[in-house]
Design an enzyme around this catalytic site. Sequence first.
Site, PDB file in Angstrom:
ATOM      1  N   LYS A  14       0.851  -1.199   0.000  1.00  0.00           N
ATOM      2  CA  LYS A  14       0.000   0.000   0.000  1.00  0.00           C
ATOM      3  C   LYS A  14       0.886   1.248   0.000  1.00  0.00           C
ATOM      4  O   LYS A  14       2.087   1.161   0.257  1.00  0.00           O
ATOM      5  CB  LYS A  14      -0.912  -0.016   1.231  1.00  0.00           C
ATOM      6  CG  LYS A  14      -0.154  -0.021   2.552  1.00  0.00           C
ATOM      7  CD  LYS A  14      -1.072  -0.287   3.746  1.00  0.00           C
ATOM      8  CE  LYS A  14      -0.281  -0.383   5.028  1.00  0.00           C
ATOM      9  NZ  LYS A  14      -1.089  -0.885   6.156  1.00  0.00           N
ATOM     10  N   ARG A  29     -10.056  -0.104  15.744  1.00  0.00           N
ATOM     11  CA  ARG A  29     -10.035   0.827  14.619  1.00  0.00           C
ATOM     12  C   ARG A  29     -11.062   0.275  13.628  1.00  0.00           C
ATOM     13  O   ARG A  29     -12.227   0.604  13.714  1.00  0.00           O
ATOM     14  CB  ARG A  29      -8.620   0.907  14.041  1.00  0.00           C
ATOM     15  CG  ARG A  29      -8.395   2.042  13.082  1.00  0.00           C
ATOM     16  CD  ARG A  29      -6.966   2.072  12.555  1.00  0.00           C
ATOM     17  NE  ARG A  29      -6.568   0.816  11.927  1.00  0.00           N
ATOM     18  CZ  ARG A  29      -5.370   0.575  11.403  1.00  0.00           C
ATOM     19  NH1 ARG A  29      -4.435   1.506  11.436  1.00  0.00           N
ATOM     20  NH2 ARG A  29      -5.100  -0.572  10.834  1.00  0.00           N
ATOM     21  N   TYR A  85      18.478  28.967   7.751  1.00  0.00           N
ATOM     22  CA  TYR A  85      17.295  29.613   8.319  1.00  0.00           C
ATOM     23  C   TYR A  85      17.298  29.539   9.834  1.00  0.00           C
ATOM     24  O   TYR A  85      17.648  28.510  10.414  1.00  0.00           O
ATOM     25  CB  TYR A  85      16.028  28.913   7.825  1.00  0.00           C
ATOM     26  CG  TYR A  85      15.690  29.192   6.387  1.00  0.00           C
ATOM     27  CD1 TYR A  85      15.411  30.480   5.936  1.00  0.00           C
ATOM     28  CD2 TYR A  85      15.628  28.153   5.471  1.00  0.00           C
ATOM     29  CE1 TYR A  85      15.097  30.721   4.610  1.00  0.00           C
ATOM     30  CE2 TYR A  85      15.304  28.387   4.140  1.00  0.00           C
ATOM     31  CZ  TYR A  85      15.037  29.676   3.722  1.00  0.00           C
ATOM     32  OH  TYR A  85      14.721  29.907   2.417  1.00  0.00           O
ATOM     33  N   MET A 136      13.898  23.638   1.950  1.00  0.00           N
ATOM     34  CA  MET A 136      13.005  22.913   1.044  1.00  0.00           C
ATOM     35  C   MET A 136      13.787  22.027   0.081  1.00  0.00           C
ATOM     36  O   MET A 136      13.415  20.880  -0.173  1.00  0.00           O
ATOM     37  CB  MET A 136      12.154  23.924   0.265  1.00  0.00           C
ATOM     38  CG  MET A 136      11.044  23.276  -0.530  1.00  0.00           C
ATOM     39  SD  MET A 136      10.053  24.467  -1.441  1.00  0.00           S
ATOM     40  CE  MET A 136       9.086  25.221  -0.164  1.00  0.00           C
TER      41      MET A 136
HETATM   42  C1  LIG Z   1      -0.304  -1.950   6.729  1.00  0.00           C
HETATM   43  C2  LIG Z   1      -0.891  -3.215   7.224  1.00  0.00           C
HETATM   44  C3  LIG Z   1      -0.068  -4.344   7.397  1.00  0.00           C
HETATM   45  C4  LIG Z   1       1.435  -4.298   7.278  1.00  0.00           C
HETATM   46  O1  LIG Z   1       1.952  -3.769   8.472  1.00  0.00           O
HETATM   47  P1  LIG Z   1       3.527  -3.613   8.734  1.00  0.00           P
HETATM   48  O2  LIG Z   1       3.594  -3.104  10.116  1.00  0.00           O
HETATM   49  O3  LIG Z   1       4.040  -2.624   7.748  1.00  0.00           O
HETATM   50  O4  LIG Z   1       4.118  -4.966   8.559  1.00  0.00           O
HETATM   51  C5  LIG Z   1      -0.685  -5.535   7.750  1.00  0.00           C
HETATM   52  N1  LIG Z   1      -2.034  -5.595   7.942  1.00  0.00           N
HETATM   53  C6  LIG Z   1      -2.842  -4.525   7.807  1.00  0.00           C
HETATM   54  C7  LIG Z   1      -4.301  -4.663   8.034  1.00  0.00           C
HETATM   55  C8  LIG Z   1      -2.298  -3.297   7.459  1.00  0.00           C
HETATM   56  O5  LIG Z   1      -3.101  -2.228   7.344  1.00  0.00           O
END
Ligand SMILES: *Cc1c(COP(=O)(O)O)cnc(C)c1O
Length: 356
Positions: free
Chosen positions: A33, A129, A253, A301
């Site tokens: 993701k 969640r 800065y 930046m």
């Molecule tokens: C992002 C996610 C993972 C992976 O988690 P990591 O800590 O990056 O290994 C696994 N399961 C769900 C539901 C997630 O949202």
Amino acid sequence: MRPAHALIDLDAFRRNYHLARALAGGKALAVIKADAYGHGAVACAQALADEADGFAVACIEEALTLRTAGIRSPILLLEGFFDEDELPLIAEHDLWCVVQAMWQVRAIENAILPRPLRIWLKLDTGMHRLGLSSREGRAAYLRLSASAQVSSLVMMSHFARGDELDCPRTEEQASTFTQITSDLFGETSLCNSAALLGWPGIRADWGRPGLMLYGVLPFQTRLPAAIELEPVMTLESKIIATRELGEGEPIGYSARFVTDRPTRVGVVAIGYADGYPQFAGNGAPVAIDGKPGRLIGRVSMDMLTVDLTDHPQAGLGSRVELWGKQISVAELAAHCHTSAYELLCGVKRVPLIHRG
Ligand SMILES: *Cc1c(COP(=O)(O)O)cnc(C)c1O
């Protein structure tokens, strides 16, 4: 060309996946993701397409990007669908889909789909969640099992504190999961990276490793030598200017750094618009031509400054690693009071150069 870029070592990415899958003791979805945590989801998926049991992304947009690039492997939508309109597309593109709320159960029952769906039923075992309570989860299981729109069900849950190795919460969540699912038929999935690495006693049919695929440990504890993750991303740039300053001179800065000795300063072409943390602070670790060094002054930046006083060989064109094989992104994250996740996902503007 501007010398800032992120090198992505796809061979290391593959080796990390193999290690994650061996730890899972079964199958593993590679979590890619958020553009593979900033590493380029299409290139990462292509590098693993023949080997991974499947991939996981956050949403249908991310999944369709992979399908469009020719990835035919299973892809799980970790947040399920946001609107029932997505269901026909999910079926058409053969995506696996999380169900985390009762309205989604109803939407699936009422949908008209070209083929039935493989559903991952998300149970809330304490993260609070997404996910269904034990009572809702069992009801959803029965309804979805009976639905012609569903081909199979995987039961899953997610840990809130897997990275805290002395916290009993992870084992409590795992045993809640076992209680809810023990008499339900189907595959199961529990472990993210922290649980795969830190909780060998907790396993299920499918692992869901993310962070560890990119070569980063989710906690600071040392692990057995056999578990050797390799950093995948190296964020680097070059020195584009140097100057010699006397003692008591401010740099950059807000004069965040004032020299406390005659100081040679190197200006590096990378900044917070590239995703380097603006408030990394004096002393953040860098590697200058392979040698340990430090950041001084506030990050701009497009540029930042490093101390070259103890690097007499370094100068114009010297390579500066911000994180990667030498500078651990987790250590830098700790220095900046953020997480490796946020640093990796935040990389932008610089080109990703995939190798391997
Ligand atoms: C992002 C996610 C993972 C992976 O988690 P990591 O800590 O990056 O290994 C696994 N399961 C769900 C539901 C997630 O949202």
